[in-house]
Design an enzyme around this catalytic site. Structure first.
Site, short mmCIF file in Angstrom:
data_model
loop_
_atom_site.label_atom_id
_atom_site.label_comp_id
_atom_site.label_asym_id
_atom_site.label_seq_id
_atom_site.Cartn_x
_atom_site.Cartn_y
_atom_site.Cartn_z
N SER A 253 0.85 -1.20 0.00
CA SER A 253 0.00 0.00 0.00
C SER A 253 0.88 1.24 0.00
O SER A 253 0.51 2.29 0.51
CB SER A 253 -0.94 -0.02 1.21
OG SER A 253 -1.80 -1.14 1.13
N HIS A 254 2.07 1.11 -0.59
CA HIS A 254 3.04 2.19 -0.63
C HIS A 254 2.96 2.94 -1.94
O HIS A 254 3.94 3.10 -2.65
CB HIS A 254 4.45 1.64 -0.38
CG HIS A 254 4.53 0.84 0.89
ND1 HIS A 254 5.50 -0.10 1.12
CD2 HIS A 254 3.74 0.82 1.99
CE1 HIS A 254 5.31 -0.64 2.32
NE2 HIS A 254 4.25 -0.11 2.85
N ASN A 255 1.77 3.39 -2.28
CA ASN A 255 1.56 4.16 -3.51
C ASN A 255 2.04 5.59 -3.26
O ASN A 255 1.91 6.10 -2.14
CB ASN A 255 0.07 4.18 -3.86
CG ASN A 255 -0.59 2.81 -3.70
OD1 ASN A 255 -0.43 2.15 -2.69
ND2 ASN A 255 -1.33 2.39 -4.70
#
Lengths: 235, 589
Positions: free
Chosen positions: B515-517
């Site tokens: 979830s490291h956008n």
């Protein structure tokens, strides 16, 4: 007396000896001729599935999770009841699923996830009908009537992409059913599957309360064993 | 018609980490602040209590604490010429929802980015020459340096009571820490977490290979801790329910556990939950944001909240979408290479190696979100790329985060997915397997970007965001390289079976990756290359500030929370010390 699948199809649920092999169905089945059994507290209704759909699922779930010395079978562990409840609830109705159109078929591109307009209950229901129709055409019998080896072979064919349904992707159907079955088998028993914590015993998962501040160090390299406990055990 | 509310000094959109940090700093400065949060409020003592919080089906699989795609999702296409399809269920990444945002259900990995991550283009040009950076690799400097951010990183670590071991204090390398990190002003606030057996196997093997293992910095408090805001954190119980869950021990630092108590007492602070922001009200004539329009999700009423200062802290997608819907800044056009809003959307590429040990007992259900052993030898530019066919890298780690059995039950390659053989292998290996993860960076490329989808709509009929994204050749070459190193560590750990799992094919939204956008409202030196200046102040409205990983010009090989929080503190510092005295652009061209 009904056979095992017939019993499940009738809406009944098998007794289970926690941690051990499933008890064989006894004569306490629900029948018109045995009204006393109709108030048996272990008898549960089907909330979403029809008896025939439950029968289908019992056969498939038992192919996914066969009974052996590691655990009772999937249906014996309540996985059909789990799937029925999930499909009858918010999940089955499409909770947390974006369902706006237009709907473009995935065209063999699984990277996008399911693009079906159907919510899970309708999707699984259609898949059951399609696979039953396929089995009837190819094997001359419904899925629930196939011998375990024939059923396994059929499901392996679906998995390998050798079976095509007219309206939905057969592999996606199988994958969805497998996912639901594994959720039922491995989730907390409060949801109706994993009766007797059978899957947790099988792998050595202790469940709750999961507080390991000391054990993380003093069980380094040594197996941590505990009687598994469910959420229900703390209520 | 929108009902116009009484004006406030500042309005904040999104009450996750960066929004809560800004709310705290602005109320401390005496401002009246209203925070709009799309999701519900959360009460950790009631909502995250035992036994109900230990429910893998509800929280992890059904994603109780996450954004509901029925309300708003994104669409994806891999190439500019493709048709986008909606992400109908979140899988690859999990946007947050509710007070605390993703900070409620994160794992707690709290890495600082490398100094060279912050001035990437300058660094790579100086070391390898301008010609080495491909034309379509649109990386750039942040405009703020690591040294400038260092006090703000330190401040966030103190807020969270991060457990870790420093590797570089004031330029002096510290044994047991990460020797590649930028100079720190001090040690971590808490000692490292107690490592798992699998962590120790990794540490021993990496050391033997001449690498430099260190305990991952974790916002899972290793001991009771009182933070500078007066909030009390508990000690981690290694329960294996960090990511996707709330923490019943109050040991995981979250906006709820670290900032909410002080914010609750701050005069001038008010939060409005179930408030879905749809526009930044923008006066193009005077180039000022005048407030925020939102829908009360319970009544359906639309409100305009006028404000002197507008803060966007609604994560990558929320920030970019609000800028585009509000017509602020020029939308990025990937074909022409013009415009900036939606530019440099980045992700991460995370190949893994599954290890199986026939003679080890690993108790995988004991763990903490940030309980990892890490090597940074192949991250960023910590190793010489002169003879390699790619730029960048990532950390390699062995994390003992959880053994929750619906999702975690690896079997060796070739095992069927069901049936008798599957059962046998699952029972045999569940307690004896561990994963080595490569946290591969993703550098910006010209095509990867976000814009408004021409077809699909949210529940109020507003366009969804469309992501155009795929891994680049650089990403894939880098990932293969990392995977080879990770497998080498696995073999040195004497694993019975070493099973590398490369990332192949087009980007897949189904299976969880990261979830490291990042990106979409990037920071930079001029309005031509960025949406916000080095103080995260909009070039198009000096009273509009944008917080979070959407401002990163490219991603790094780390979990991004600390960098998002450090830049939020940096922005708040400038806002309070400089901007409030003379509201105007803080970077003059």
């Amino acid at each position: 007396m009904l056979d095992r699948r017939g019993f499940i199809a009738s809406g009944g649920v098998l007794a289970l000896v926690p941690g051990g092999a499933a008890a064989a169905p006894t004569a306490d089945v629900v029948t018109k001729d045995n009204p006393a059994a109709t108030i048996d507290a272990t008898v549960e209704p089907l909330y979403a599935l029809t008896p025939r759909e439950a029968e289908f699922l019992a056969a498939v779930v038992d192919a996914f999770i066969p009974a052996d010395d590691l655990s009772p079978s999937g249906s014996e562990c309540g996985v059909v009841a789990f799937i029925d409840r999930q499909l009858a609830g918010a999940y089955g109705a499409g909770a947390r699923l974006y369902q706006e159109g237009p709907f473009q078929p995935s065209n063999g591109q699984p990277q996008f996830g399911s693009q079906s307009p159907l919510a899970p209950l309708a999707f699984i229901r259609l898949g059951i009908a399609e696979l039953d129709a396929w089995a009837a055409a190819q094997c001359g019998a419904r899925v629930s009537q196939l011998s375990p080896p024939m059923l396994e072979a059929l499901l392996r064919d679906v998995e390998a992409g050798k079976v095509a349904f007219p309206r939905i992707d057969a592999r996606a159907f199988l994958a969805a059913l497998l996912q639901l079955s594994m959720e039922g088998f491995f989730s907390d028993p409060i949801y109706g599957g994993n009766r007797g914590k059978a899957s947790w015993r099988m792998i050595g998962y202790p469940g709750l309360p999961a507080t390991y501040a000391k054990a993380i160090k003093n069980h380094r390299g040594r197996r941590y064993e505990a009687e598994p406990r469910s959420i229900a055990d703390f209520l | 018609m929108a009902k116009v509310l009484k004006a406030t000094d500042a309005v904040i959109v999104g009450l996750g980490w960066t929004g809560a940090i800004m709310a705290r700093e602005l109320t401390r400065a005496g401002l009246d602040v209203v925070a709009l949060e799309r999701g519900p409020d959360r009460d950790p003592a009631a909502d995250f209590a035992l036994p109900a919080i230990r429910d893998e089906l509800r929280y992890s699989v059904r994603q109780e604490l996450m954004q509901d795609p029925k309300m708003e999702t994104v669409t994806l296409r891999h190439r500019l010429d493709d048709k986008a399809r909606p992400v109908r269920r979140f899988g690859a990444f999990l946007p947050g929802d509710g007070v605390g945002g993703m900070g409620t259900h994160w794992n707690g990995n709290t890495f600082r980015f490398l100094p060279s991550d912050h001035n990437l283009r300058t660094h790579l040009t100086e070391r390898y020459g301008r010609a080495r950076i491909p034309d379509d690799m649109t990386i750039q400097d942040w405009g703020v340096t690591y040294d400038e951010l260092e006090p703000h990183y330190a401040r966030f670590e103190a807020l969270c009571g991060v457990s870790g071991k420093a590797g570089n204090i004031g330029g002096r390398i510290q044994a047991g820490g990460n020797p590649f990190e930028g100079p720190r002003s001090g040690e971590y606030p808490n000692a490292p977490l107690v490592s798992s057996h699998a962590n120790e196997l990794f540490r021993r093997a990496a050391t033997e290979l001449g690498l430099h293992p260190f305990p991952a910095p974790a916002s899972n408090s290793s001991a009771p801790y009182r933070n500078p805001e007066g909030a009390q954190l508990g000690a981690c119980q290694y329960c294996g329910h960090c990511d996707r869950f709330g923490c019943e021990a109050n040991a995981k630092a979250t906006p709820l556990s670290t900032l909410a108590p002080a914010l609750g007492k701050a005069p001038g602070f008010r939060k409005v939950t179930n408030a879905y922001a749809t526009r930044v009200l923008y006066d193009a004539q005077t180039r000022r944001a005048t407030g925020v329009r939102y829908i009360d999700l319970r009544s359906g009423e639309t409100y305009d909240l006028p404000a002197e200062i507008v803060i966007l802290s609604a994560w990558v997608f929320g920030n970019t979408r609000l800028m585009l819907l509000s017509g602020i800044g020029q939308p990025y056009d990937p074909r022409a290479g013009t415009g900036v809003v939606g530019k440099n959307y980045c992700y991460q590429i995370q190949p893994t190696v599954q290890l199986f040990f026939k003679d080890e007992e690993l108790n995988p259900f004991m763990g903490a979100g940030g309980l990892g052993m890490v090597v940074d030898d192949f991250n960023g530019d910590n190793f010489d790329h002169a003879d390699l066919g790619f730029l960048g890298g990532g950390y390699i780690s062995l994390n003992s985060t959880n053994g929750r059995p619906i999702s975690f039950r690896p079997t060796p390659p070739g095992t069927p997915a069901w049936g008798a053989a599957w059962k046998r292998e699952t029972a045999k290996w569940y307690r004896k397997t561990a994963l080595v993860l490569c946290e591969g960076m993703n550098y910006a490329s010209r095509a990867n970007s976000i814009d408004l989808d021409p077809t699909y709509r949210d529940m109020f009929g507003q366009p969804l965001l469309r992501m155009t994204f795929n891994f680049t050749q650089n990403d894939r070459a880098m990932a293969d390289y990392l995977l080879g190193k990770a497998a080498e560590i696995g073999r040195a750990m004497n694993a019975t079976i070493v099973a590398p799992q490369p990332r192949k094919g087009d980007f897949n939204v189904v299976s969880y990756q990261s979830s490291h956008n990042t990106g979409g409202t990037i920071m930079g030196r001029t309005p031509a290359d960025s949406v916000v200046n080095r103080y995260l102040q909009s070039w198009d409205a000096h009273n509009l500030f944008v917080l979070g990983s959407s401002v990163f010009p490219q991603n790094a090989g780390y979990n991004p929370t600390a960098a998002a929080a450090a830049t939020a503190y940096w922005c708040a510092d400038a806002l309070v010390k400089t901007y409030l005295k003379s509201p105007s652009p803080m970077v003059q061209l």
